[in-house]
Design a protein around this motif. Structure first.
Motif, mmCIF file in Angstrom:
data_model
loop_
_atom_site.group_PDB
_atom_site.id
_atom_site.type_symbol
_atom_site.label_atom_id
_atom_site.label_comp_id
_atom_site.label_asym_id
_atom_site.label_seq_id
_atom_site.Cartn_x
_atom_site.Cartn_y
_atom_site.Cartn_z
ATOM 1 N N GLU A 38 0.835 -1.202 0.000
ATOM 2 C CA GLU A 38 0.000 0.000 0.000
ATOM 3 C C GLU A 38 0.871 1.254 0.000
ATOM 4 O OE1 GLU A 38 -2.295 -0.733 3.524
ATOM 5 O OE2 GLU A 38 -3.278 -2.466 2.607
ATOM 6 N N ALA A 39 1.988 1.214 0.718
ATOM 7 C CA ALA A 39 2.894 2.356 0.790
ATOM 8 C C ALA A 39 3.485 2.683 -0.576
ATOM 9 C CB ALA A 39 4.004 2.084 1.801
ATOM 10 N N VAL A 40 3.795 1.655 -1.358
ATOM 11 C CA VAL A 40 4.315 1.891 -2.705
ATOM 12 C C VAL A 40 3.260 2.620 -3.532
ATOM 13 C CG1 VAL A 40 5.064 0.788 -4.846
ATOM 14 C CG2 VAL A 40 5.936 -0.039 -2.648
ATOM 15 N N SER A 41 2.017 2.171 -3.457
ATOM 16 C CA SER A 41 0.953 2.848 -4.203
ATOM 17 C C SER A 41 0.781 4.285 -3.724
ATOM 18 C CB SER A 41 -0.369 2.097 -4.074
ATOM 19 O OG SER A 41 -0.423 1.049 -4.991
ATOM 20 N N LEU A 42 0.798 4.487 -2.415
ATOM 21 C CA LEU A 42 0.664 5.842 -1.885
ATOM 22 C C LEU A 42 1.786 6.731 -2.419
ATOM 23 C CD1 LEU A 42 -0.589 7.997 -0.051
ATOM 24 C CD2 LEU A 42 0.827 7.075 1.812
ATOM 25 N N LYS A 43 3.007 6.243 -2.386
ATOM 26 C CA LYS A 43 4.149 7.024 -2.889
ATOM 27 C C LYS A 43 3.933 7.415 -4.347
ATOM 28 C CE LYS A 43 8.998 6.701 -4.121
ATOM 29 N NZ LYS A 43 9.251 6.245 -5.454
ATOM 30 N N ARG A 44 3.516 6.459 -5.155
ATOM 31 C CA ARG A 44 3.329 6.715 -6.583
ATOM 32 C C ARG A 44 2.159 7.659 -6.841
ATOM 33 N NH1 ARG A 44 5.108 3.021 -10.517
ATOM 34 N NH2 ARG A 44 7.130 2.281 -9.863
ATOM 35 N N TRP A 45 1.049 7.455 -6.126
ATOM 36 C CA TRP A 45 -0.095 8.349 -6.282
ATOM 37 C C TRP A 45 0.269 9.767 -5.865
ATOM 38 C CZ3 TRP A 45 -5.061 5.533 -4.153
ATOM 39 C CH2 TRP A 45 -5.397 4.479 -5.016
ATOM 40 N N ALA A 46 0.967 9.894 -4.736
ATOM 41 C CA ALA A 46 1.348 11.218 -4.244
ATOM 42 C C ALA A 46 2.249 11.928 -5.255
ATOM 43 C CB ALA A 46 2.036 11.103 -2.888
ATOM 44 N N ALA A 47 3.172 11.198 -5.864
ATOM 45 C CA ALA A 47 4.043 11.799 -6.876
ATOM 46 C C ALA A 47 3.219 12.256 -8.078
ATOM 47 C CB ALA A 47 5.127 10.809 -7.304
ATOM 48 N N ARG A 48 2.320 11.411 -8.531
ATOM 49 C CA ARG A 48 1.485 11.761 -9.686
ATOM 50 C C ARG A 48 0.577 12.958 -9.381
ATOM 51 N NH1 ARG A 48 -1.249 6.929 -11.208
ATOM 52 N NH2 ARG A 48 -2.760 7.438 -9.621
ATOM 53 N N ASP A 49 0.069 13.012 -8.138
ATOM 54 C CA ASP A 49 -0.838 14.097 -7.741
ATOM 55 C C ASP A 49 -0.093 15.328 -7.232
ATOM 56 O OD1 ASP A 49 -2.974 12.448 -8.405
ATOM 57 O OD2 ASP A 49 -3.231 11.726 -6.350
ATOM 58 N N GLN A 50 1.237 15.283 -7.223
ATOM 59 C CA GLN A 50 2.093 16.370 -6.746
ATOM 60 C C GLN A 50 1.811 16.738 -5.287
ATOM 61 O OE1 GLN A 50 1.402 19.316 -9.823
ATOM 62 N NE2 GLN A 50 3.092 18.502 -11.021
ATOM 63 N N VAL A 51 1.579 15.710 -4.485
ATOM 64 C CA VAL A 51 1.364 15.885 -3.051
ATOM 65 C C VAL A 51 2.719 16.029 -2.378
ATOM 66 C CG1 VAL A 51 0.624 14.665 -0.947
ATOM 67 C CG2 VAL A 51 -0.828 14.651 -2.997
ATOM 68 N N THR A 52 2.853 17.035 -1.532
ATOM 69 C CA THR A 52 4.126 17.264 -0.842
ATOM 70 C C THR A 52 4.094 16.852 0.624
ATOM 71 O OG1 THR A 52 3.466 19.550 -0.394
ATOM 72 C CG2 THR A 52 4.807 19.143 -2.370
ATOM 73 N N PHE A 53 2.895 16.605 1.163
ATOM 74 C CA PHE A 53 2.786 16.223 2.572
ATOM 75 C C PHE A 53 1.529 15.382 2.759
ATOM 76 C CE2 PHE A 53 2.136 16.606 7.097
ATOM 77 C CZ PHE A 53 3.427 16.638 7.599
ATOM 78 N N VAL A 54 1.641 14.326 3.570
ATOM 79 C CA VAL A 54 0.509 13.437 3.859
ATOM 80 C C VAL A 54 0.197 13.537 5.346
ATOM 81 C CG1 VAL A 54 -0.266 11.026 3.954
ATOM 82 C CG2 VAL A 54 1.088 11.825 2.013
ATOM 83 N N HIS A 55 -1.084 13.700 5.660
ATOM 84 C CA HIS A 55 -1.518 13.666 7.054
ATOM 85 C C HIS A 55 -2.484 12.500 7.233
ATOM 86 C CE1 HIS A 55 -2.543 14.774 11.075
ATOM 87 N NE2 HIS A 55 -3.823 14.720 10.755
ATOM 88 N N SER A 56 -2.261 11.735 8.287
ATOM 89 C CA SER A 56 -3.119 10.598 8.594
ATOM 90 C C SER A 56 -3.775 10.820 9.957
ATOM 91 C CB SER A 56 -2.284 9.316 8.620
ATOM 92 O OG SER A 56 -3.101 8.212 8.902
ATOM 93 N N HIS A 57 -5.066 10.656 9.995
ATOM 94 C CA HIS A 57 -5.755 10.706 11.282
ATOM 95 C C HIS A 57 -5.722 9.306 11.885
ATOM 96 C CE1 HIS A 57 -7.634 14.481 12.429
ATOM 97 N NE2 HIS A 57 -7.616 14.781 11.145
ATOM 98 N N PHE A 58 -5.425 9.237 13.149
ATOM 99 C CA PHE A 58 -5.370 8.000 13.928
ATOM 100 C C PHE A 58 -4.025 7.293 13.738
ATOM 101 C CE2 PHE A 58 -9.786 8.486 12.369
ATOM 102 C CZ PHE A 58 -10.375 8.902 13.557
ATOM 103 N N ALA A 59 -3.549 6.706 14.798
ATOM 104 C CA ALA A 59 -2.277 5.970 14.769
ATOM 105 C C ALA A 59 -2.562 4.511 14.437
ATOM 106 C CB ALA A 59 -1.562 6.089 16.118
ATOM 107 N N THR A 60 -3.040 4.285 13.224
ATOM 108 C CA THR A 60 -3.425 2.942 12.784
ATOM 109 C C THR A 60 -2.599 2.555 11.563
ATOM 110 O OG1 THR A 60 -5.155 3.834 11.350
ATOM 111 C CG2 THR A 60 -5.797 3.281 13.620
ATOM 112 N N ASN A 61 -3.103 1.594 10.816
ATOM 113 C CA ASN A 61 -2.382 1.132 9.635
ATOM 114 C C ASN A 61 -2.114 2.248 8.637
ATOM 115 O OD1 ASN A 61 -5.221 1.070 9.208
ATOM 116 N ND2 ASN A 61 -4.941 -0.249 7.438
ATOM 117 N N ALA A 62 -2.983 3.228 8.527
ATOM 118 C CA ALA A 62 -2.745 4.325 7.593
ATOM 119 C C ALA A 62 -1.480 5.097 7.974
ATOM 120 C CB ALA A 62 -3.952 5.255 7.542
ATOM 121 N N ALA A 63 -1.235 5.272 9.259
ATOM 122 C CA ALA A 63 -0.004 5.947 9.699
ATOM 123 C C ALA A 63 1.215 5.096 9.344
ATOM 124 C CB ALA A 63 -0.053 6.227 11.196
#
Length: 163
Positions: free
Chosen positions: A109-134
């Protein structure tokens, strides 16, 4: 700066405060991209939540083969990032419990997030809750993805002191 919100499941009826937080940031001119690991399985009754669902991209929804393909591509194109992430993945698996399969899914999932963020030009990710998303945001950053933060919301996040 383009910001992404990453949650395990979004939107849900109990996350009205997250939706309002996103909307408040957008009202101030911040561009927000919404990512979630999975869709909520219940019916959304609030129209604002249904609108949020249309704006959210889901990492797991029917994407097992693309997750695996992206992972192997990442290994070939980013071996140093993969090594950094593998060390963190191993420590998470050892310290947090949950086993090999669960933490391997987080890495994919982290690989996909990295690739999506690059494609979407995201510079910072915020996750609510200290769970799997974090954990996914952490692994994505170790792969070379955007910096991240997460919010711990309550004492239940500290129930298992081994984690």
């Amino acid at each position: 700066m383009k910001l992404a919100y990453l949650l395990n499941t979004y939107p849900t009826t109990s996350q009205t405060f997250v939706r309002r937080e996103i909307q408040a940031l957008e009202a101030q001119g911040v561009e927000i991209v919404r990512y979630a690991i999975r869709r909520w399985s219940e019916k959304l009754v609030n129209e604002a939540d249904r609108v949020e669902q249309t704006k959210t991209r889901y990492i797991l929804s029917g994407r097992v083969l693309p997750l695996i393909t992206c992972f192997f591509t990442e290994l070939l194109l980013n071996p140093l990032g993969a090594v950094r992430a593998a060390g963190t993945w191993f420590r998470l698996m050892r310290n947090a419990g949950g086993g090999f399969v669960r933490h391997t899914a987080y890495l994919l999932e982290a690989v996909s997030l990295k690739r999506w963020a690059a494609r979407d030009q995201v510079t910072f990710v915020h996750s609510h809750f200290a769970t799997n998303a974090a954990a996914v945001a952490l692994l994505s950053a170790r792969l070379g993805g955007p910096r991240y933060s997460f919010t711990v919301h309550g004492q239940d996040e500290f129930d298992d002191s081994r984690a």
